[in-house]
Design a protein around this motif. Structure first.
Motif, PDB file in Angstrom:
ATOM      1  N   ILE A  25     -15.096 -23.799  38.499  1.00  0.00           N
ATOM      2  CA  ILE A  25     -14.992 -24.098  37.068  1.00  0.00           C
ATOM      3  C   ILE A  25     -16.026 -23.247  36.334  1.00  0.00           C
ATOM      4  O   ILE A  25     -17.222 -23.340  36.606  1.00  0.00           O
ATOM      5  N   TYR A  26     -15.555 -22.411  35.436  1.00  0.00           N
ATOM      6  CA  TYR A  26     -16.480 -21.529  34.718  1.00  0.00           C
ATOM      7  C   TYR A  26     -15.941 -21.286  33.313  1.00  0.00           C
ATOM      8  O   TYR A  26     -14.737 -21.161  33.104  1.00  0.00           O
ATOM      9  N   GLY A  27     -16.837 -21.234  32.349  1.00  0.00           N
ATOM     10  CA  GLY A  27     -16.456 -20.904  30.989  1.00  0.00           C
ATOM     11  C   GLY A  27     -16.136 -22.130  30.154  1.00  0.00           C
ATOM     12  O   GLY A  27     -16.309 -23.268  30.571  1.00  0.00           O
ATOM     13  N   SER A  28     -15.642 -21.870  28.957  1.00  0.00           N
ATOM     14  CA  SER A  28     -15.305 -22.934  28.011  1.00  0.00           C
ATOM     15  C   SER A  28     -13.825 -23.244  28.104  1.00  0.00           C
ATOM     16  O   SER A  28     -12.975 -22.332  28.139  1.00  0.00           O
ATOM     17  N   LEU A  29     -13.483 -24.523  28.119  1.00  0.00           N
ATOM     18  CA  LEU A  29     -12.091 -24.942  28.242  1.00  0.00           C
ATOM     19  C   LEU A  29     -11.731 -25.834  27.067  1.00  0.00           C
ATOM     20  O   LEU A  29     -12.523 -26.688  26.644  1.00  0.00           O
ATOM     21  N   ASN A  30     -10.507 -25.653  26.551  1.00  0.00           N
ATOM     22  CA  ASN A  30     -10.035 -26.549  25.501  1.00  0.00           C
ATOM     23  C   ASN A  30      -9.450 -27.808  26.137  1.00  0.00           C
ATOM     24  O   ASN A  30      -9.411 -27.948  27.363  1.00  0.00           O
ATOM     25  N   ALA A  31      -8.971 -28.713  25.325  1.00  0.00           N
ATOM     26  CA  ALA A  31      -8.489 -30.001  25.818  1.00  0.00           C
ATOM     27  C   ALA A  31      -7.336 -29.834  26.800  1.00  0.00           C
ATOM     28  O   ALA A  31      -7.277 -30.510  27.849  1.00  0.00           O
ATOM     29  N   ASP A  32      -6.406 -28.938  26.478  1.00  0.00           N
ATOM     30  CA  ASP A  32      -5.264 -28.730  27.371  1.00  0.00           C
ATOM     31  C   ASP A  32      -5.711 -28.142  28.717  1.00  0.00           C
ATOM     32  O   ASP A  32      -5.212 -28.532  29.776  1.00  0.00           O
ATOM     33  N   GLN A  33      -6.628 -27.175  28.615  1.00  0.00           N
ATOM     34  CA  GLN A  33      -7.137 -26.557  29.849  1.00  0.00           C
ATOM     35  C   GLN A  33      -7.918 -27.561  30.693  1.00  0.00           C
ATOM     36  O   GLN A  33      -7.842 -27.542  31.918  1.00  0.00           O
ATOM     37  N   LEU A  34      -8.676 -28.429  30.032  1.00  0.00           N
ATOM     38  CA  LEU A  34      -9.401 -29.474  30.762  1.00  0.00           C
ATOM     39  C   LEU A  34      -8.438 -30.415  31.462  1.00  0.00           C
ATOM     40  O   LEU A  34      -8.670 -30.846  32.603  1.00  0.00           O
ATOM     41  N   ASP A  35      -7.347 -30.751  30.789  1.00  0.00           N
ATOM     42  CA  ASP A  35      -6.350 -31.632  31.396  1.00  0.00           C
ATOM     43  C   ASP A  35      -5.743 -30.984  32.638  1.00  0.00           C
ATOM     44  O   ASP A  35      -5.539 -31.627  33.671  1.00  0.00           O
ATOM     45  N   ASP A  36      -5.454 -29.675  32.551  1.00  0.00           N
ATOM     46  CA  ASP A  36      -4.920 -28.949  33.710  1.00  0.00           C
ATOM     47  C   ASP A  36      -5.935 -28.927  34.861  1.00  0.00           C
ATOM     48  O   ASP A  36      -5.576 -29.071  36.038  1.00  0.00           O
ATOM     49  N   LYS A  37      -7.208 -28.720  34.504  1.00  0.00           N
ATOM     50  CA  LYS A  37      -8.250 -28.664  35.532  1.00  0.00           C
ATOM     51  C   LYS A  37      -8.405 -30.030  36.218  1.00  0.00           C
ATOM     52  O   LYS A  37      -8.614 -30.102  37.429  1.00  0.00           O
ATOM     53  N   ILE A  38      -8.296 -31.112  35.409  1.00  0.00           N
ATOM     54  CA  ILE A  38      -8.398 -32.457  35.986  1.00  0.00           C
ATOM     55  C   ILE A  38      -7.256 -32.680  36.987  1.00  0.00           C
ATOM     56  O   ILE A  38      -7.462 -33.224  38.085  1.00  0.00           O
ATOM     57  N   LYS A  39      -6.053 -32.265  36.620  1.00  0.00           N
ATOM     58  CA  LYS A  39      -4.918 -32.405  37.532  1.00  0.00           C
ATOM     59  C   LYS A  39      -5.125 -31.586  38.801  1.00  0.00           C
ATOM     60  O   LYS A  39      -4.797 -32.015  39.910  1.00  0.00           O
ATOM     61  N   GLU A  40      -5.680 -30.387  38.624  1.00  0.00           N
ATOM     62  CA  GLU A  40      -5.962 -29.524  39.782  1.00  0.00           C
ATOM     63  C   GLU A  40      -6.985 -30.166  40.713  1.00  0.00           C
ATOM     64  O   GLU A  40      -6.829 -30.154  41.939  1.00  0.00           O
ATOM     65  N   LEU A  41      -8.039 -30.756  40.128  1.00  0.00           N
ATOM     66  CA  LEU A  41      -9.068 -31.414  40.933  1.00  0.00           C
ATOM     67  C   LEU A  41      -8.519 -32.658  41.621  1.00  0.00           C
ATOM     68  O   LEU A  41      -8.886 -32.958  42.769  1.00  0.00           O
ATOM     69  N   GLN A  42      -7.638 -33.394  40.918  1.00  0.00           N
ATOM     70  CA  GLN A  42      -7.031 -34.566  41.543  1.00  0.00           C
ATOM     71  C   GLN A  42      -6.176 -34.165  42.741  1.00  0.00           C
ATOM     72  O   GLN A  42      -6.171 -34.835  43.780  1.00  0.00           O
ATOM     73  N   SER A  43      -5.471 -33.060  42.606  1.00  0.00           N
ATOM     74  CA  SER A  43      -4.666 -32.554  43.724  1.00  0.00           C
ATOM     75  C   SER A  43      -5.556 -32.130  44.889  1.00  0.00           C
ATOM     76  O   SER A  43      -5.248 -32.412  46.058  1.00  0.00           O
ATOM     77  N   SER A  44      -6.676 -31.462  44.587  1.00  0.00           N
ATOM     78  CA  SER A  44      -7.621 -31.054  45.631  1.00  0.00           C
ATOM     79  C   SER A  44      -8.223 -32.270  46.322  1.00  0.00           C
ATOM     80  O   SER A  44      -8.418 -32.275  47.539  1.00  0.00           O
ATOM     81  N   LYS A  45      -8.504 -33.321  45.544  1.00  0.00           N
ATOM     82  CA  LYS A  45      -9.067 -34.548  46.112  1.00  0.00           C
ATOM     83  C   LYS A  45      -8.081 -35.190  47.074  1.00  0.00           C
ATOM     84  O   LYS A  45      -8.461 -35.634  48.170  1.00  0.00           O
ATOM     85  N   GLN A  46      -6.810 -35.225  46.697  1.00  0.00           N
ATOM     86  CA  GLN A  46      -5.794 -35.800  47.579  1.00  0.00           C
ATOM     87  C   GLN A  46      -5.658 -34.988  48.874  1.00  0.00           C
ATOM     88  O   GLN A  46      -5.491 -35.542  49.958  1.00  0.00           O
ATOM     89  N   SER A  47      -5.751 -33.664  48.750  1.00  0.00           N
ATOM     90  CA  SER A  47      -5.687 -32.803  49.938  1.00  0.00           C
ATOM     91  C   SER A  47      -6.880 -33.066  50.855  1.00  0.00           C
ATOM     92  O   SER A  47      -6.729 -33.150  52.082  1.00  0.00           O
TER      93      SER A  47
END
Length: 353
Positions: free
Chosen positions: A102-124
């Motif tokens: 995770i690097y740089g500034s993220l807007n709300a939509d990008q943060l939502d995508d990152k949260i989904k990505e992290l949730q997927s990584s957590k499940q893996s």
């Protein structure tokens, strides 16, 4: 047949020690027993799974853990026929790690995508942890819940505790350990009909000889035992003292009120058995001394060695320097050196473990 030696000293990954490295040397050792010496902090889960399956496919592999071993390196060995660990080694089981960027500034939509990505990584990661925990549980007989608790602690544990968990079959003791009662010694004593000596912890300036232990065992056998239930005379046929019964050539001995009466011939038989054991011990000690004296006469370096094992190593080192005396195991080591482009592990990179 000599074991073929393979080493895995470093990170398990596609860039260092991977499945192709292991397959190469296991294929060369097809049909031969293999000893895989391992000291590794772990690495790539996928590579470790593949290596474990290759060990199981070969069928006759002994893994010998030396030094510190962690993570994927620990359960990778479960594909082996046998697992050994040195007494001064350490072991670490822990939950897997996944890369997060995770690097740089993220807007709300990008943060939502990152949260989904992290949730997927957590499940893996949870799925991988469950797979690893099941491997530990299947090996040890412990529950998956117990293993996951151990992995969550993420702490180094000593060799004895590793064996208690059931992750290894044998602890390899360090030097200066007291002798063990081996199967060979047990068979010799059983053949002579003598009680097996029990080697206890050594006490300073007070280590009983083997003969003393035999005598002590026989004395203990004839100690009177109290009968707390009744004062009546009760006769019991004692058959469980097999070694003594074999010496006396009887099925068992009659016990009355905790006492056993022996005939003169029976005492003579016990005395003769003890004398025979003492003579055998003296002969063995003299033979060993003669061999050691012969070894010491070879050179001052042999004579100055710390113990008999060290003397043998000095001689072995000299023999290995003589052209044409290399064993198949030594030749195998040469083959390993030829494969240095993938076998060398100058720096352990396990931060992505």
């Amino acid at each position: 047949m000599n074991e073929v030696l393979i080493t895995l000293f470093g990170s398990i990954s596609q860039y260092w020690y991977d499945k192709n490295y292991m397959k190469y040397f296991l294929d060369k050792a097809k049909g031969k027993p293999v000893r895989l010496k391992v000291t590794s902090y772990g690495g790539d889960v996928a590579e470790a799974v593949a290596i474990s399956n290759l060990l199981a496919e070969h069928g006759d592999v002994t893994v010998e853990f030396i030094g510190f071993n962690a993570s994927a390196a620990t359960w990778m060995a479960f594909g082996a026929k046998r697992i050994e660990m040195h007494a001064d080694g350490m072991w670490l089981a822990h939950k897997c790690s996944v890369g997060v960027d995770i690097y740089g500034s993220l807007n709300a939509d990008q943060l939502d995508d990152k949260i989904k990505e992290l949730q997927s990584s957590k499940q893996s990661a949870e799925a991988i942890d469950l797979m690893i925990a099941k491997k530990y549980a299947d090996r040890s007989g412990k529950t998956v819940k117990d293993v996951l608790s151990l992995m969550k602690e993420s702490k180094w544990i000593a060799a004895d505790e590793v064996k208690e968990w059931g992750f290894v079959d044998e602890i390899i003791p360090g030097i200066n350990k007291r002798a063990k009662v081996t199967d060979e010694l047990t068979n010799c004593f059983n053949a002579m009909g003598l009680p097996l000596p029990v080697i206890e912890e050594a006490k300073p300036d007070s280590t009983p000889s083997m003969v003393d232990q035999i005598v002590a065992g026989i004395k203990d056998f004839f100690k009177p035992k109290e009968n707390p239930i009744t004062n009546k005379i009760v006769t019991t046929m004692r058959k469980e003292f097999i070694s003594v019964n074999q010496v006396l050539n009887v099925e068992g001995l009659e016990e009355n009120e905790g006492k056993i009466t022996l005939t003169v011939d029976q005492l003579k038989a016990i005395n003769d058995a003890i004398r025979s054991a003492k003579d055998g011990q003296t002969t063995a000690e003299n033979s060993l001394k003669a061999v050691v004296d012969d070894l010491d006469s070879l050179s001052d370096q042999v004579k100055a060695a710390a113990d008999n094992k060290a003397k043998v190593q000095v001689i072995r080192n000299v023999i290995n320097k003589v052209p044409g005396t290399q064993t198949s195991t030594k030749q195998e080591s040469t083959e390993v050196n030829k494969y240095a482009d993938i076998a060398t592990d100058p720096i352990n990179h396990y931060e992505n473990e």
